[in-house]
Scaffold this motif. Sequence first.
Motif, PDB file in Angstrom:
ATOM      1  N   ASP A   1      53.628  29.333  38.158  1.00  0.00           N
ATOM      2  CA  ASP A   1      52.397  30.098  38.395  1.00  0.00           C
ATOM      3  C   ASP A   1      51.243  29.191  38.821  1.00  0.00           C
ATOM      4  N   ALA A   2      51.084  28.063  38.141  1.00  0.00           N
ATOM      5  CA  ALA A   2      49.977  27.159  38.474  1.00  0.00           C
ATOM      6  C   ALA A   2      50.131  26.589  39.883  1.00  0.00           C
ATOM      7  N   ALA A   3      51.344  26.244  40.264  1.00  0.00           N
ATOM      8  CA  ALA A   3      51.579  25.720  41.617  1.00  0.00           C
ATOM      9  C   ALA A   3      51.309  26.805  42.659  1.00  0.00           C
ATOM     10  N   ARG A   4      51.713  28.028  42.376  1.00  0.00           N
ATOM     11  CA  ARG A   4      51.482  29.135  43.301  1.00  0.00           C
ATOM     12  C   ARG A   4      49.984  29.401  43.468  1.00  0.00           C
ATOM     13  N   LEU A   5      49.266  29.473  42.357  1.00  0.00           N
ATOM     14  CA  LEU A   5      47.830  29.769  42.417  1.00  0.00           C
ATOM     15  C   LEU A   5      47.045  28.672  43.128  1.00  0.00           C
ATOM     16  N   SER A   6      47.382  27.429  42.841  1.00  0.00           N
ATOM     17  CA  SER A   6      46.636  26.313  43.428  1.00  0.00           C
ATOM     18  C   SER A   6      47.131  25.923  44.810  1.00  0.00           C
TER      19      SER A   6
ATOM     20  N   ALA B   1      42.596  27.900  34.670  1.00  0.00           N
ATOM     21  CA  ALA B   1      42.443  29.357  34.783  1.00  0.00           C
ATOM     22  C   ALA B   1      43.565  30.069  34.035  1.00  0.00           C
ATOM     23  N   LEU B   2      44.782  29.619  34.216  1.00  0.00           N
ATOM     24  CA  LEU B   2      45.918  30.225  33.517  1.00  0.00           C
ATOM     25  C   LEU B   2      45.824  30.027  32.000  1.00  0.00           C
ATOM     26  N   ALA B   3      45.210  28.925  31.583  1.00  0.00           N
ATOM     27  CA  ALA B   3      45.093  28.614  30.152  1.00  0.00           C
ATOM     28  C   ALA B   3      43.937  29.355  29.482  1.00  0.00           C
ATOM     29  N   GLY B   4      43.151  30.119  30.250  1.00  0.00           N
ATOM     30  CA  GLY B   4      42.114  30.938  29.636  1.00  0.00           C
ATOM     31  C   GLY B   4      40.686  30.512  29.858  1.00  0.00           C
ATOM     32  N   ALA B   5      40.453  29.562  30.770  1.00  0.00           N
ATOM     33  CA  ALA B   5      39.066  29.192  31.081  1.00  0.00           C
ATOM     34  C   ALA B   5      38.322  30.430  31.568  1.00  0.00           C
ATOM     35  N   THR B   6      37.048  30.526  31.252  1.00  0.00           N
ATOM     36  CA  THR B   6      36.264  31.679  31.701  1.00  0.00           C
ATOM     37  C   THR B   6      35.434  31.382  32.946  1.00  0.00           C
TER      38      THR B   6
ATOM     39  N   PRO C   1      40.644  29.101  49.592  1.00  0.00           N
ATOM     40  CA  PRO C   1      41.976  29.625  49.246  1.00  0.00           C
ATOM     41  C   PRO C   1      42.223  29.682  47.727  1.00  0.00           C
ATOM     42  N   LEU C   2      41.746  28.692  47.003  1.00  0.00           N
ATOM     43  CA  LEU C   2      41.904  28.694  45.553  1.00  0.00           C
ATOM     44  C   LEU C   2      41.109  29.830  44.923  1.00  0.00           C
ATOM     45  N   VAL C   3      39.858  29.987  45.314  1.00  0.00           N
ATOM     46  CA  VAL C   3      39.007  31.041  44.766  1.00  0.00           C
ATOM     47  C   VAL C   3      39.638  32.409  45.024  1.00  0.00           C
ATOM     48  N   GLU C   4      40.121  32.619  46.227  1.00  0.00           N
ATOM     49  CA  GLU C   4      40.766  33.894  46.570  1.00  0.00           C
ATOM     50  C   GLU C   4      42.056  34.100  45.786  1.00  0.00           C
ATOM     51  N   SER C   5      42.824  33.045  45.618  1.00  0.00           N
ATOM     52  CA  SER C   5      44.074  33.129  44.861  1.00  0.00           C
ATOM     53  C   SER C   5      43.819  33.506  43.404  1.00  0.00           C
ATOM     54  N   LEU C   6      42.844  32.854  42.781  1.00  0.00           N
ATOM     55  CA  LEU C   6      42.526  33.157  41.381  1.00  0.00           C
ATOM     56  C   LEU C   6      41.984  34.577  41.234  1.00  0.00           C
ATOM     57  N   ALA C   7      41.125  34.995  42.158  1.00  0.00           N
ATOM     58  CA  ALA C   7      40.537  36.336  42.092  1.00  0.00           C
ATOM     59  C   ALA C   7      41.586  37.420  42.318  1.00  0.00           C
ATOM     60  N   GLY C   8      42.606  37.124  43.105  1.00  0.00           N
ATOM     61  CA  GLY C   8      43.607  38.121  43.448  1.00  0.00           C
ATOM     62  C   GLY C   8      44.803  38.195  42.523  1.00  0.00           C
ATOM     63  N   ASP C   9      44.848  37.356  41.517  1.00  0.00           N
ATOM     64  CA  ASP C   9      45.991  37.350  40.604  1.00  0.00           C
ATOM     65  C   ASP C   9      45.591  37.987  39.277  1.00  0.00           C
ATOM     66  N   PRO C  10      46.394  38.925  38.760  1.00  0.00           N
ATOM     67  CA  PRO C  10      46.044  39.591  37.503  1.00  0.00           C
ATOM     68  C   PRO C  10      45.872  38.634  36.314  1.00  0.00           C
ATOM     69  N   GLN C  11      46.569  37.508  36.332  1.00  0.00           N
ATOM     70  CA  GLN C  11      46.471  36.556  35.225  1.00  0.00           C
ATOM     71  C   GLN C  11      45.144  35.802  35.209  1.00  0.00           C
ATOM     72  N   THR C  12      44.490  35.713  36.364  1.00  0.00           N
ATOM     73  CA  THR C  12      43.287  34.875  36.468  1.00  0.00           C
ATOM     74  C   THR C  12      42.093  35.600  37.086  1.00  0.00           C
ATOM     75  N   ALA C  13      42.224  36.880  37.352  1.00  0.00           N
ATOM     76  CA  ALA C  13      41.158  37.625  38.037  1.00  0.00           C
ATOM     77  C   ALA C  13      39.846  37.624  37.255  1.00  0.00           C
ATOM     78  N   ALA C  14      39.911  37.508  35.936  1.00  0.00           N
ATOM     79  CA  ALA C  14      38.691  37.538  35.118  1.00  0.00           C
ATOM     80  C   ALA C  14      37.947  36.199  35.104  1.00  0.00           C
ATOM     81  N   VAL C  15      38.568  35.154  35.617  1.00  0.00           N
ATOM     82  CA  VAL C  15      37.927  33.829  35.628  1.00  0.00           C
ATOM     83  C   VAL C  15      36.841  33.807  36.700  1.00  0.00           C
ATOM     84  N   GLU C  16      35.650  33.418  36.301  1.00  0.00           N
ATOM     85  CA  GLU C  16      34.572  33.241  37.270  1.00  0.00           C
ATOM     86  C   GLU C  16      34.785  31.895  37.957  1.00  0.00           C
ATOM     87  N   CYS C  17      35.202  31.950  39.200  1.00  0.00           N
ATOM     88  CA  CYS C  17      35.441  30.717  39.960  1.00  0.00           C
ATOM     89  C   CYS C  17      34.482  30.715  41.135  1.00  0.00           C
TER      90      CYS C  17
END
Length: 185
Positions: free
Chosen positions: A3-8, A63-68, A82-98
């Motif tokens: 997951d981390a490799a995919r998101l980043s 982000a996956l570990a729960g950073a806000t 690309p990272l910001v969009e990836s985090l915003a578009g994934d249900p596991q990390t969408a709540a992270v303010e990036c």
Amino acid sequence: VSDAARLSGQVNCLEQHAGGLRGVNTEGVAMRRLAEAHVAAKGLKAVILGAGRTAKSIAGELALAGATSIELVCVEPTQAVPLVESLAGDPQTAAVECRVTPWPKDGQIAIGADVRLLLNATPVGRYDGKATLPINVDALPAELLVCDMTFNPPITRLMRDARKRGLATVDGLTFLVEQAAIAFE
């Protein structure tokens, strides 16, 4: 891929997995493990200087570990999109303010009082232990963990100044050893 490799978008190691190979990233895991000795990843507010491979890897893992909140301060803000969009578009990390902040042309990088992790993933300090970042170390929060990915020299100016202030630190050589240990797991 993990997951981390995919998101980043960053893979730096292959592992045998379910009869095949899977792409993983050891940088993010290494930094998370080292940071968690000082600060909790869940609820963490972090500022990462840079938006290259290492910065993206660590941001994805945090982000996956729960950073806000993760702020990337970089010279070329489009590099982080690309990272910001990836985090915003994934249900596991969408709540992270990036968010991405341009590197200041003049003045200092502001580090909020509630930030608990400051990480330098830029080339500033590499091969030059006297190089300075646009940060007022004396104004950093007392609870801040300061990390520098530069391992040559092992102790950068940022590390020296943060330690002098009594802040918790993780230097690049410690990070490199942790990353190598993870690659051998």
